[in-house]
Design an enzyme around this catalytic site. Sequence first.
Site, short mmCIF file in Angstrom:
data_model
loop_
_atom_site.label_atom_id
_atom_site.label_comp_id
_atom_site.label_asym_id
_atom_site.label_seq_id
_atom_site.Cartn_x
_atom_site.Cartn_y
_atom_site.Cartn_z
N LEU A 85 40.29 -5.15 -14.80
CA LEU A 85 39.89 -6.00 -15.71
C LEU A 85 38.56 -6.64 -15.65
CD1 LEU A 85 42.90 -8.54 -15.57
CD2 LEU A 85 42.37 -6.99 -17.45
N LYS A 126 46.39 -15.41 -13.82
CA LYS A 126 46.18 -14.20 -12.98
C LYS A 126 46.65 -14.30 -11.64
CE LYS A 126 42.15 -10.76 -11.93
NZ LYS A 126 42.59 -10.92 -10.62
N ARG A 147 48.65 0.57 -6.94
CA ARG A 147 47.68 1.07 -8.17
C ARG A 147 46.72 2.12 -7.65
NH1 ARG A 147 43.06 -3.21 -10.31
NH2 ARG A 147 42.58 -2.71 -8.14
N CYS A 418 35.24 -36.76 27.78
CA CYS A 418 35.19 -37.47 26.42
C CYS A 418 33.82 -37.73 25.87
CB CYS A 418 35.97 -38.64 26.42
SG CYS A 418 35.99 -39.53 24.77
P1 NAD Z 1 40.67 -7.88 -10.54
O1 NAD Z 1 41.51 -8.56 -9.67
O2 NAD Z 1 39.45 -8.58 -11.17
O3 NAD Z 1 41.57 -7.57 -11.80
C1 NAD Z 1 42.70 -6.77 -12.40
C2 NAD Z 1 43.98 -7.20 -11.66
O4 NAD Z 1 44.37 -8.13 -11.90
C3 NAD Z 1 45.18 -6.18 -12.03
O5 NAD Z 1 45.03 -4.98 -11.26
C4 NAD Z 1 46.42 -6.87 -11.45
O6 NAD Z 1 46.58 -6.57 -10.12
C5 NAD Z 1 45.83 -8.25 -11.65
N1 NAD Z 1 46.51 -9.31 -12.42
C6 NAD Z 1 47.19 -10.58 -12.12
N2 NAD Z 1 47.65 -10.94 -13.29
C7 NAD Z 1 47.46 -10.11 -14.21
C8 NAD Z 1 47.83 -10.35 -15.74
N3 NAD Z 1 48.45 -11.10 -16.12
N4 NAD Z 1 47.42 -9.09 -16.59
C9 NAD Z 1 46.67 -8.24 -16.01
N5 NAD Z 1 46.32 -8.04 -14.69
C10 NAD Z 1 46.84 -9.01 -13.99
O7 NAD Z 1 40.20 -6.40 -10.22
P2 NAD Z 1 40.79 -5.57 -9.36
O8 NAD Z 1 39.98 -4.36 -9.54
O9 NAD Z 1 42.27 -5.52 -9.02
O10 NAD Z 1 40.16 -6.07 -7.83
C11 NAD Z 1 38.61 -6.53 -7.93
C12 NAD Z 1 38.92 -7.96 -7.18
O11 NAD Z 1 39.37 -7.78 -6.12
C13 NAD Z 1 37.56 -8.55 -7.28
O12 NAD Z 1 37.46 -9.61 -8.19
C14 NAD Z 1 37.46 -8.96 -5.66
O13 NAD Z 1 37.59 -10.53 -5.54
C15 NAD Z 1 38.55 -8.41 -4.96
N6 NAD Z 1 38.25 -7.64 -3.94
C16 NAD Z 1 37.61 -8.19 -2.80
C17 NAD Z 1 37.41 -7.28 -1.71
C18 NAD Z 1 36.91 -8.20 -0.48
O14 NAD Z 1 36.44 -7.64 0.50
N7 NAD Z 1 37.08 -9.51 -0.44
C19 NAD Z 1 37.36 -6.21 -1.81
C20 NAD Z 1 37.65 -5.41 -3.00
C21 NAD Z 1 38.03 -6.21 -3.98
#
Ligand code: NAD
Length: 789
Positions: A85, A126, A147, A418
């Site tokens: 998203l 979300k 996914r 301490c």
């Molecule tokens: P995202 O998490 O920003 O958004 C897509 C995901 O949101 C969907 O796949 C689904 O799982 C979820 N979702 C939850 N509620 C939903 C709803 N009501 N409708 C639709 N989707 C919903 O994108 P992403 O591609 O899954 O992951 C990217 C995110 O993951 C980044 O924002 C990042 O913060 C995190 N990430 C973190 C690291 C890290 O090292 N910390 C690495 C990779 C990704």
Amino acid sequence: MTDASIAASRILQLRAELDEHNYRYHVLDEPSVPDAEYDRLFHELKALETLYPALVTADSPTQRVGSLALSAFGEIKHEVPMLSLGNAFEETDLLDFERRVREGLDLPAGDLFGGAAVVEYSCEPKLDGLAVSLLYRDGLLVRGATRGDGSTGEDISVNVRTIRNVPLKLQGEGWPVVLEVRGEVFMSKSGFAALNARQLEQGGKTFANPRNAAAGSLRQLDSKITASRPLEFCCYGIGQVQGELPSTHIGILEALKQWGMPISRELKLANGADECLAYYRDIGERRESLVYEIDGVVFKVNSLAYQRELGFRAREPRWAIAHKFPALEELTELLDVEFQVGRTGAVTPVARLKPVKVAGVTVSNATLHNMDEVVRLGVMIGDTVTIRRAGDVIPQVVQVVLERRPVDARPVQIPESCPVCGSHVERTQLVKRSKGKETFSEGSVYRCVGRLTCAAQLKQAIIHFVSRRAMDIEGLGDKTIEQLVDEGLITSPADLYRLKFEQIINLEGFAEVSCNKLLQAIADSKQPSLARFIYALGIPDVGEETAKVLARVLASLERVQQALPEVLTYLPDIGLEVAHEIHSFFADSHNRQVIAALLSRDECGLQLQEQGELSAEFSASVTLAAMLDKLNIPSVGPGGAQKLADKFANLEAILAADWLDMRQTLPEKQAKAVREFFDNVANAERARAIEAQLQAFGMHWHSEKKVIAGLPLAGQTWVLTGSLEMMSRDVAKEKLENLGAKVAGSVSAKTSCVVAGPGAGSKLAKASELGLRVMDEAQFLDALADFGL
Ligand code: NAD
């Protein structure tokens, strides 16, 4: 170097770093940096690629979703790709999104007279978990997949079947013959806390946050492990479909709900961006009280016809956006670790951090709990660490970014003396007593042995002593107490009652009126109830509830002071550990002196109220059999103890019994054990001392158990844990007590029921381990309603 070549090399660097983070996050479920840091790097890359579109490649993380599936699982090709998203961080990002939607649909901008059609959006929280696809054929669940990289996911069919609220079969009728349902698998906050508590207890790996816990639990090769984890599913959309479905997103979700799919209770329809923003703010305000963790809300154009018209960009639909909330986790540097000394002398490490904003609040300190936690985290001074601030909880250090450890990082060491008073710092010992044996192990707490000679402990002790639920002395704030201690005017709680007008008037912030008021408040506190006084003393591990139990049951300070640890364990909810704390507190000569001064008519003149006869409840519960059982004679359980009591009726008779009598009463092994136990003079003396004390307290052996007959919950013990939303704990407790139940502070095999609200942790974990009855607040309210409350 040109700007373009600098950009090109930065782009390569960012891609490599993001690829690594994606792999750790999506494949290993072990991210090393918080999401906020990932998002920053991602946006930097996106911005550079926008500036230099020629440098965009198909394999850039900005063009791809997630990461490749783990090969240990079978592969599943998604018929309809599972996308990511786009994100909105600011309100303006959302307004831009609406503008793009309207342009894409060729809708004119609105005017004051409402000329333009309003776009309807569905609004959902979300959830912070991981995306999963569930395939139903003829209404039966046939496949589950992650996914993965959006086009290929992992086959987790066996694992999804273990999730309690995933229907294995659709209900009702009218569902499409092929229906792919998509949604989030997540872990509630309380489920996460309970899992971590259990993992800690069993020496397993703990998880930094509910998302990692959910992902790590679902992507297990052994589905038994998945089954043991508190996972939940929430559906938010569909993939491939053969058959008819409603024509709007919300219509589809509602149909899915009819067929047994869990959907979000927060699902709402919004007309235009303004209503979306109102939804964002409303959920934002309630974020902390939701039972699951969310990282934002998702807005989707409600009409499927519009969705089709808008279509997709590389990795995300043009008709949906995630509006993110401020991150709960951030990166910062651990500048130093300082040690704080608490009321009971516990010396605890506190992280001093480079100030960082976490969810809107600047954090510069975080708790490290104790030295075991320091070791578990493997944290060193100078490290870059992830800080987490969820709800009202004190910020925590959850992880170290090992890749960023500087060469001059220093280990964290507990001071030998301490930091406040210089007394020796000792590691506490845990004593486990069972079957007559004592085993010692190292505790996680270090303590300053200075007691009240340590200014830090003294200040905390006085702050506690005067607090509202203790002696309730108004007008004596923390700052004043600090001054009184620092100037040597107070060296124990007894000195409070010796304070003179001339001493107080010289303190900061005092004038004649406030000074007289304080003296009056001190004088007014001289007739506390026994329970308040015991609580005020600040005995380690003795909170208000335990103080009340001690006062109610023993009903005199003298009895409390004299009680042997074993005798104290007859009281409800007092275990041997706490009993030993109480006993050693009163055995300490300094404590005895302070108490004597407080109670002496010539010195402080305190008069304790509500003292009297030993409670009937106690007399009834202490039988000879119960006493013998508590002696922990090897291989003699409650049954054996009862046989001894029935046969011999008193302790001396047991001590004097001949072998034949003993053998007639117990099987040989047990009879021998009893003999050996009492042949040890120390054991016999101990038993005599306990019996003598019980008799001195006015007890005699043939008492009968009395029950609060007639009340529906008589004889039951209930435990309240986590936070209750509809009523305070005090009210819940009162209601239960009115029904005849006892309300205890800890869970044991004897607990009848545990009421667990959000945030419940180790007690809930223990309850599920013991297989106890557990109810949430809604079920609790139903149960009360059944009793007409
Ligand atoms: P995202 O998490 O920003 O958004 C897509 C995901 O949101 C969907 O796949 C689904 O799982 C979820 N979702 C939850 N509620 C939903 C709803 N009501 N409708 C639709 N989707 C919903 O994108 P992403 O591609 O899954 O992951 C990217 C995110 O993951 C980044 O924002 C990042 O913060 C995190 N990430 C973190 C690291 C890290 O090292 N910390 C690495 C990779 C990704």
